[in-house]
Design a protein around this motif. Structure first.
Motif, PDB file in Angstrom:
ATOM      1  N   THR A  46       0.831  -1.198   0.000  1.00 49.63           N
ATOM      2  CA  THR A  46       0.000   0.000   0.000  1.00 49.63           C
ATOM      3  C   THR A  46       0.872   1.256   0.000  1.00 49.63           C
ATOM      4  N   ARG A 100      -0.456  -6.420   1.694  1.00 49.59           N
ATOM      5  CA  ARG A 100      -1.817  -6.972   1.670  1.00 49.59           C
ATOM      6  C   ARG A 100      -1.808  -8.264   0.860  1.00 49.59           C
ATOM      7  N   PHE A 104      -7.883 -11.452   0.340  1.00 53.07           N
ATOM      8  CA  PHE A 104      -8.875 -11.239   1.404  1.00 53.07           C
ATOM      9  C   PHE A 104     -10.201 -11.882   1.002  1.00 53.07           C
ATOM     10  N   CYS A 141     -12.364  -7.413  -3.454  1.00 49.18           N
ATOM     11  CA  CYS A 141     -11.653  -6.484  -2.557  1.00 49.18           C
ATOM     12  C   CYS A 141     -10.464  -5.797  -3.215  1.00 49.18           C
ATOM     13  N   GLU A 185      -7.397  -6.594  -3.077  1.00 48.86           N
ATOM     14  CA  GLU A 185      -6.209  -6.596  -2.218  1.00 48.86           C
ATOM     15  C   GLU A 185      -5.088  -7.477  -2.770  1.00 48.86           C
ATOM     16  N   TRP A 198      -6.805  -6.823  10.770  1.00 53.85           N
ATOM     17  CA  TRP A 198      -7.596  -7.547   9.756  1.00 53.85           C
ATOM     18  C   TRP A 198      -7.079  -7.361   8.347  1.00 53.85           C
ATOM     19  N   THR A 199      -6.103  -6.447   8.162  1.00 56.84           N
ATOM     20  CA  THR A 199      -5.543  -6.275   6.819  1.00 56.84           C
ATOM     21  C   THR A 199      -4.251  -7.081   6.638  1.00 56.84           C
ATOM     22  N   ARG A 229     -10.133  -0.112   3.481  1.00 58.69           N
ATOM     23  CA  ARG A 229      -8.901  -0.836   3.167  1.00 58.69           C
ATOM     24  C   ARG A 229      -8.184  -0.219   1.971  1.00 58.69           C
ATOM     25  N   GLU A 271      -6.866   3.366   2.963  1.00 63.66           N
ATOM     26  CA  GLU A 271      -6.126   3.278   4.233  1.00 63.66           C
ATOM     27  C   GLU A 271      -6.604   4.312   5.245  1.00 63.66           C
TER      28      GLU A 271
END
Ligand SMILES: Cc1cc2nc3c(=O)[nH]c(=O)nc-3n(C[C@H](O)[C@H](O)[C@H](O)COP(=O)(O)OP(=O)(O)OC[C@H]3O[C@@H](n4cnc5c(N)ncnc54)[C@H](O)[C@@H]3O)c2cc1C
Ligand code: FES
Length: 588
Positions: A50, A56, A59, A65, A67, A241-242, A500, A503
């Motif tokens: 990120t 990441r 997910f 997502c 990610e 959770w990330t 997410r 950020e």
């Protein structure tokens, strides 16, 4: 991890393996599996970096997502979970979001300029609902085009395994795979035209669509639309959770069921609802050590007998399947912790550590830690209703389930007369309901075009209506048993990421929730929350709840963000007209 399955699936031939180079490391993946599965099997978790240089990984596991973005052969913005391995590839982590948006070295596919597709009925989504709808409408005499984003139809419930003979053979007896295969074959045999690996990314009133596939962008102007776009898993922001290795329960299930890859050797499964029990068992049977199953709802008790009775009376096989899952968890000595929640995840060189606490909170409860390589969180689903909302179909907010439900009549017709909605995208009902709704909507759409279904089809419609009523009663019992508080930010701290993609932390969002500027639109403009690539699918429900609470109003459709095209991110070349400016302005 892969090796444990190589033996179970039989030896694969040399041609089944594809070379994958990952930042100088040489790996191999199986032909047709997702890049995410190949990387996970090789122990690689971190995919994109990120703006804050945080890693990441997978997910959602289902393309929502964003990610898992990586650069493949120099082309940025490739979702590892949706990229199939067909030829040797060179892969790099995607290093910076902003840079990535500027694009890789690859050519964007261009608009094809093709004449609009003009089916009688366009069906969006090839899962339980869409396949049944498309088949029924086709058999009744309509020309049907079914579009699904995945190369293999089946959707979530009927997702199909990697098409390697050894694995297909190994999975032959699995009822979910077999049911899906039969349904896909039935739709094909009926003559449904299927556009696989194609996304509907634009939906405009009254009934115009833009579809993206390998060949480029195609317009579509059907006479009727049936939306069967399914659902995605709800996220619950907690510290950690990330982190790579923390994923939705469905993502771990897809890695296993579609590709026979375990997300970790030791796994913690947390959340609310029956899917977690099913997936914990599937993972354990495949050889994972399940260190615990954490359920937010109460432990089953005699008070739940009426609900259980309702389930048994309406779908005995499904109710007994649930009981068998619980018995098997006990037999395997997998701890099931009720009325508890995953409160935090931390990581170190040894892996992940999930802190589990009682919920509602108990004074003096310091929590219990579970060490694992992968942590699954499954807190139920959110309907993928973006197309329906973009077309102006009326929705109401279901305060018990915490999501918007599409208003429909008994034929699954929405408030826009040419538009039907079936399955989880219209309100979460499970696969059997999606199937029945598909049959009903397919026939209703065909009839509205003047088609005349056969007597056989009429009988299957009668059966579908009865099955739907039974399944809805079953669901009422099921959700009574899994009834739990609807959590949003209760477990998040000021530093916990809520959005997410952008950020944004809870502290930053709360600082921007000023009186007079706390509507959902103002919040979006002030914070950029929901402007990232997942388009607010994860932070949206949370920001909506925060905004409504701050403004002291009940949640309703108007309190949600208005969906805007593109419905999913697409290459910029698709929305920029490549004609010279003068020509464009003349045309405009
Ligand atoms: C990750 C996950 C795992 C699940 N696992 C289970 C399980 O093991 N057991 C169980 O009982 N239930 C499970 N469920 C719930 C169950 O899958 C659903 O109830 C059921 O599949 C609903 O059928 P559907 O046709 O409404 O949607 P789905 O089966 O989800 O099908 C929707 C389809 O629409 C496609 N789609 C969506 N948007 C677009 C677009 N814009 N353009 C083109 N295509 C699009 C998707 O690719 C997908 O194939 C799961 C749900 C999820 C989200
Ligand atoms: S994990 Fe690939 S898009 Fe979510």
């Amino acid at each position: 991890m892969r090796d444990s399955f190589r033996g179970r699936g039989g030896e694969l031939s040399e041609s089944d393996w594809i070379a994958v180079e990952f930042e100088g490391k040489r790996l191999s993946g199986r032909r047709g599996e997702s890049l995410a599965a190949a990387l996970t099997a090789a122990g690689i978790r971190a995919m994109r970096l990120t703006r804050r240089e945080e890693s990441r990984g997978i997910f959602c596991g289902m393309g929502v997502c964003q990610e898992c973005l990586v650069e493949v052969d120099g082309v940025a913005n490739q979702r590892a979970c949706m990229t199939k391995l067909e030829q040797p590839v060179s892969v790099r982590r995607q290093r910076h979001f902003a840079k990535a948006i500027a694009g890789g070295d690859g050519e964007d596919p261009q608009p094809t300029g093709a004449a609009p597709l003009d089916p009688d009925v366009l069906v969006v989504g090839g899962g339980a609902g869409g396949l049944n709808a498309a088949r029924s409408a086709t058999l009744a005499g309509a020309r049907v085009l079914l579009v699904d984003e995945r190369p293999l139809p089946g959707g979530q419930y009927y997702k199909q395994p990697l098409a390697i003979p050894a694995l297909v053979e190994e999975n032959a007896s699995d009822p979910q795979f077999a049911g899906g295969r039969a349904l896909i074959e039935a739709a094909e045999a009926a003559g449904v035209t299927m556009l696989r690996g194609a996304r509907v990314w634009g939906a405009f009133e009254p009934l115009e669509f833009l579809i993206l596939d390998d060949g480029g962008c195609r317009p579509c102007k059907p006479k009727r639309l049936i939306v069967a776009a399914g659902a995605y898993e709800r996220g619950l922001p907690v510290p950690g959770w990330t982190l790579p290795g923390v994923m939705t329960t469905g993502a771990a299930q897809t890695l296993l069921r579609s590709y026979r890859v375990l997300a970790g050797a030791r796994m913690l499964v947390t959340g609310n609802g029956p899917l977690n029990l099913q997936v914990a068992i599937e993972l354990a049977r495949a050889g994972a050590e399940i260190v615990g199953v954490v359920e937010l709802a109460q432990r089953p008790s005699p008070g739940m007998l009426p609900a259980l009775g309702k389930m048994l009376a309406n779908a005995p096989a499904l109710a007994l399947r649930g009981a068998r899952y619980l018995a098997e968890l006990q037999r395997r000595r997998i701890p099931v912790v009720y009325e508890s929640v995953l409160a935090e995840i931390t990581s170190d060189a040894g892996g992940l550590s999930g802190l589990v606490k009682r919920w509602p909170p108990h004074p003096g409860d310091a929590g219990r830690r579970f060490e694992a390589d992968a942590v699954c969180m499954g807190y139920g689903f959110m309907p993928s209703n973006e197309i329906l909302r973009a077309l102006g179909c009326v929705h109401r907010f279901d305060s018990v389930r915490g999501h918007l439900v599409t208003e429909r009549d008994a034929d699954q017709r929405t408030s826009v007369p040419e538009v039907y909605a079936v399955g989880d995208c219209a309100g979460l009902g499970g696969a059997p309901a999606a199937e029945a709704e598909g049959v009903i909507a397919g026939l209703a759409a065909a009839r509205s075009l003047g088609c005349r279904p056969s007597a056989d089809q009429h009988r299957s419609e009668v059966r579908a209506r009865a099955a739907l009523a039974r399944h809805r009663r079953f669901q009422e019992g099921l959700w009574r048993i899994f009834q739990a508080p609807r959590l949003t930010t209760e477990l998040a701290g000021p530093e916990t990421i809520i959005c997410r993609c952008e950020e944004l932390t809870l502290g930053e969002i709360e600082a921007d929730l000023e009186p007079g500027f706390s509507s959902i639109g103002a919040l979006k403009r002030r914070t950029r929350g929901g402007m990232g690539r997942c388009q607010g699918r994860y932070c949206g429900p949370i920001l909506t709840a925060l905004s409504a609470a701050r403004e002291g109003r009940a949640l309703d459709e108007a309190g949600h963000w208005a969906p805007r095209p593109p419905i999913t991110p697409i290459p910029i070349g698709q929305i920029v007209d490549d004609r010279p400016l003068t020509e464009t302005s003349e045309a405009g």
